[in-house]
Write a protein that holds these residues in place. Structure first.
Motif, PDB file in Angstrom:
ATOM      1  N   PRO A 129      13.391 -36.986  36.740  1.00 49.47           N
ATOM      2  CA  PRO A 129      11.983 -36.913  37.151  1.00 49.47           C
ATOM      3  C   PRO A 129      11.884 -36.921  38.680  1.00 49.47           C
ATOM      4  O   PRO A 129      12.681 -37.575  39.355  1.00 49.47           O
ATOM      5  CB  PRO A 129      11.369 -38.183  36.545  1.00 49.47           C
ATOM      6  N   SER A 130      10.885 -36.225  39.219  1.00 44.29           N
ATOM      7  CA  SER A 130      10.747 -36.086  40.670  1.00 44.29           C
ATOM      8  C   SER A 130       9.713 -37.064  41.215  1.00 44.29           C
ATOM      9  O   SER A 130       8.601 -37.167  40.701  1.00 44.29           O
ATOM     10  CB  SER A 130      10.330 -34.656  41.029  1.00 44.29           C
ATOM     11  N   GLU A 131      10.092 -37.763  42.295  1.00 44.18           N
ATOM     12  CA  GLU A 131       9.139 -38.621  43.013  1.00 44.18           C
ATOM     13  C   GLU A 131       8.588 -37.907  44.240  1.00 44.18           C
ATOM     14  O   GLU A 131       7.529 -38.246  44.735  1.00 44.18           O
ATOM     15  CB  GLU A 131       9.809 -39.932  43.436  1.00 44.18           C
ATOM     16  N   PHE A 132       9.323 -36.903  44.733  1.00 44.39           N
ATOM     17  CA  PHE A 132       8.865 -36.127  45.885  1.00 44.39           C
ATOM     18  C   PHE A 132       9.468 -34.734  45.799  1.00 44.39           C
ATOM     19  O   PHE A 132      10.601 -34.557  45.353  1.00 44.39           O
ATOM     20  CB  PHE A 132       9.296 -36.786  47.203  1.00 44.39           C
ATOM     21  N   VAL A 133       8.692 -33.745  46.246  1.00 45.71           N
ATOM     22  CA  VAL A 133       9.210 -32.388  46.401  1.00 45.71           C
ATOM     23  C   VAL A 133       8.437 -31.739  47.545  1.00 45.71           C
ATOM     24  O   VAL A 133       7.232 -31.952  47.704  1.00 45.71           O
ATOM     25  CB  VAL A 133       9.072 -31.561  45.098  1.00 45.71           C
ATOM     26  N   SER A 134       9.124 -31.007  48.414  1.00 41.17           N
ATOM     27  CA  SER A 134       8.464 -30.367  49.546  1.00 41.17           C
ATOM     28  C   SER A 134       7.597 -29.205  49.072  1.00 41.17           C
ATOM     29  O   SER A 134       7.826 -28.612  48.011  1.00 41.17           O
ATOM     30  CB  SER A 134       9.491 -29.892  50.571  1.00 41.17           C
ATOM     31  N   VAL A 152       6.756 -31.076  34.617  1.00 37.29           N
ATOM     32  CA  VAL A 152       8.013 -30.336  34.669  1.00 37.29           C
ATOM     33  C   VAL A 152       9.112 -31.290  35.127  1.00 37.29           C
ATOM     34  O   VAL A 152       8.997 -31.909  36.184  1.00 37.29           O
ATOM     35  CB  VAL A 152       7.928 -29.145  35.648  1.00 37.29           C
ATOM     36  N   LEU A 153      10.152 -31.426  34.311  1.00 34.70           N
ATOM     37  CA  LEU A 153      11.316 -32.218  34.698  1.00 34.70           C
ATOM     38  C   LEU A 153      12.374 -31.276  35.256  1.00 34.70           C
ATOM     39  O   LEU A 153      12.594 -30.185  34.727  1.00 34.70           O
ATOM     40  CB  LEU A 153      11.869 -32.978  33.493  1.00 34.70           C
ATOM     41  N   TYR A 154      13.031 -31.710  36.330  1.00 37.54           N
ATOM     42  CA  TYR A 154      13.961 -30.799  36.996  1.00 37.54           C
ATOM     43  C   TYR A 154      15.084 -30.342  36.055  1.00 37.54           C
ATOM     44  O   TYR A 154      15.523 -29.192  36.117  1.00 37.54           O
ATOM     45  CB  TYR A 154      14.558 -31.451  38.244  1.00 37.54           C
ATOM     46  N   GLY A 155      15.527 -31.231  35.183  1.00 37.78           N
ATOM     47  CA  GLY A 155      16.584 -30.856  34.251  1.00 37.78           C
ATOM     48  C   GLY A 155      16.194 -29.714  33.337  1.00 37.78           C
ATOM     49  O   GLY A 155      17.056 -28.980  32.847  1.00 37.78           O
ATOM     50  N   ASP A 156      14.873 -29.547  33.115  1.00 47.31           N
ATOM     51  CA  ASP A 156      14.414 -28.484  32.216  1.00 47.31           C
ATOM     52  C   ASP A 156      14.414 -27.109  32.877  1.00 47.31           C
ATOM     53  O   ASP A 156      14.348 -26.094  32.182  1.00 47.31           O
ATOM     54  CB  ASP A 156      13.002 -28.804  31.708  1.00 47.31           C
TER      55      ASP A 156
END
Length: 523
Positions: A129-134, A152-156
């Motif tokens: 799961p993402s806590e931050f993304v630019s 959206v989970l990054y692994g997906d």
């Protein structure tokens, strides 16, 4: 009344007043006694001192600087002296200048969001799961909210065929206690397109060693992958080339639009070029001085043209010298900052090492040119000279020799050479069939060790000052017919990209040389 012997109790009222007024971290101490440190409306330390406080007490001058040690290491501070009625320094009070920090963070944010590298902060949980993304994640079709909200989970987004490899690689790096890992894999954009990315991740651990978060830099390398594929196809029998720039990172600069481009800021990873941050920000090393003198003119011309044409950004490639004198090719993506009047004031730059890509392009051009020239001549000596000259264009290779098997004399003979002394040439002019060298060549596998030479050759190798060697057997229709031998007096070992080049070149040239030899024997 504050005196030079005032302690925390006497200093508290003025410290609280200043801290309440400005809201920034505040420190204070008298000349002879330690004092207080306040943050967020609380007194955190009643026995405090710091290097800048002590320097101000010694000099009696206001100082703005960055401590190299202590609680506020690396943070901008401003400290002023407090004087008695007779003009003596009796105390010092300081604040942590968070405004400068926020300004630098904004610079970094602007550079990152205008680059191709997307920054992530993931939790170390299932599918990350993402806590931050630019904000520049939009280049993949997603919004910041897609990831931050958990929709959206990054692994997906990682291709299923690559996901296990990514997981296993990360798990192994964590098991070994590493602080980072680097990997390439495929992801799906929001529109369903497939892109190759290079991920450089830094592993964050809690004080007890548990991995809590992963800081990732994700760079789209799809075009690079296409170039690699084209190169592999053109060299049908060549091994997989090492990923171009797979470990490179963008170094962020902020230059002022003045003579010599003074550096206002540079990211700490400038160490990959052999420099320290202070080398540039202190003015000790002007950035222009690192640029190759044959390239500086075109770089400045490109910069001036884009300023005059009112462009917002531009790309330029050029060569630089590292701190230890090594030459690198870099790609610079620059964003032009202008004031309200439209005058260019600063340049925000991202500088990326592209040396490997340039070397790969050069190698491909050399092989193409060599193939063209070999196909237009039947002169045996000309062919040998073309092969030697082509390979010696590679940086680091400075001597070479070609050997061909003599069936009649049952030995392998030196038939052409470059860059070796007459004495050494005599020592290596032939290898009898039962010699160590001939036996190793007959095995048919490339050799990259000085152990290729027998013990009797140790003194000759030392006199010749050879540091690295490449022995590439020449095989034609299943038989070993000779070898390509190259040496270096500067490299400690032959790099992987040069090994791949030599091996593929051997496969290329043997199809020209062997038929000529056979024809000569028949004649």
């Amino acid at each position: 009344m504050i005196s030079e012997n005032a302690g925390p109790k006497e200093l508290e009222s003025i410290a609280v007043a200043v801290h309440s007024l400005i809201g920034l971290p505040t420190t204070i101490r008298s000349l002879n006694r330690k004092g207080l440190r306040l943050e967020n409306g609380k007194i955190l330390d009643r026995d405090y001192t710091g290097p800048i406080l002590e320097e101000v007490l010694r000099t009696g001058k206001t100082i703005r600087g960055v401590p190299k040690e202590g609680t506020y290491l690396g943070r901008n501070v401003a400290v002023s002296p407090i004087f008695s009625e007779d003009g003596k320094v009796i105390a010092a009070i300081g604040i942590v200048d968070l405004l400068s920090i926020l300004e630098m963070q904004e610079i970094i944010r602007t550079v990152v969001n205008n680059s191709h590298a997307v920054v992530f902060l993931w939790k170390n949980e299932e599918k990350w799961p993402s806590e931050f993304v630019s904000e520049n994640v939009v280049q993949f079709g997603y919004t910041v909210e897609d990831f931050i909200s958990g929709r959206v989970l990054y692994g997906d987004v990682i291709h299923p065929d690559d996901l296990k490899r990514v997981k296993d690689s990360l798990k192994e790096r964590i098991r070994r206690g590493e602080v980072d890992f680097n990997i390439e894999y495929r992801i799906f954009t929001k529109a369903g397109d497939l892109h190759w990315v290079n991920e450089r991740t830094f592993i964050q651990r809690s004080p007890d060693g548990e991995v809590t978060h992963l800081q990732g830099l994700v760079l789209d390398v799809t075009e690079k992958k296409k170039s690699e594929e084209a190169l592999r196809k053109s060299l049908e029998t060549q091994k997989m080339l090492r990923t171009i720039i797979n470990n490179s990172q963008a170094v962020a600069f902020l230059w002022e639009n003045k003579e010599n481009l003074p550096t206002v800021y540079v990211s700490e990873n400038v160490t990959q070029f052999g420099y320290k941050v202070e080398d540039f920000t202190s003015g000790k090393i002007p950035y222009e001085s690192t640029i190759h003198r044959d390239d500086i003119g075109s770089v400045i011309k490109t910069l001036k043209r884009n300023i005059e044409e009112k462009q917002d950004s531009f790309d330029v490639e050029y060569r630089i010298f590292t701190g230890d004198g090594k030459m690198l090719w870099v790609d610079e993506k620059t964003f032009i900052q202008r004031n309200e009047d439209g005058k260019a004031t600063h340049f925000q730059g991202l500088v990326v090492d592209i040396t490997e890509r340039k070397e790969a392009q050069k190698m491909l051009e050399i092989q193409r040119e060599l193939g063209t020239k070999l196909s237009t001549t039947w002169n045996f000596q000309t062919m040998l000279n073309l092969v030697l000259d082509a390979c010696l264009q590679i940086n680091g290779l400075d001597a070479g020799a070609i050997y061909l098997k003599d069936e009649l004399l049952d030995q392998i003979n030196l038939v052409a050479s470059r860059g070796i002394s007459p004495e050494f040439r005599e020592n290596i002019s032939r290898y009898k069939a039962d010699s160590l060298e001939a036996k190793q060549i007959q095995i048919g596998k490339p050799i990259y060790s000085l152990e290729f030479y027998s013990d009797e050759m140790a003194d000759a190798i030392k006199r010749e000052r050879i540091k690295a060697v490449a022995i590439i057997p020449l095989k034609y229709r299943g038989e070993i017919v000779g070898s390509l031998n190259y040496t270096s007096h500067t490299l400690d070992r032959i790099p992987l990209n040069i090994r791949n080049f030599l091996e593929s070149t051997a496969l290329q040239v043997v199809n020209y040389i062997a038929p000529v030899c056979i024809q000569a024997e028949l004649s």
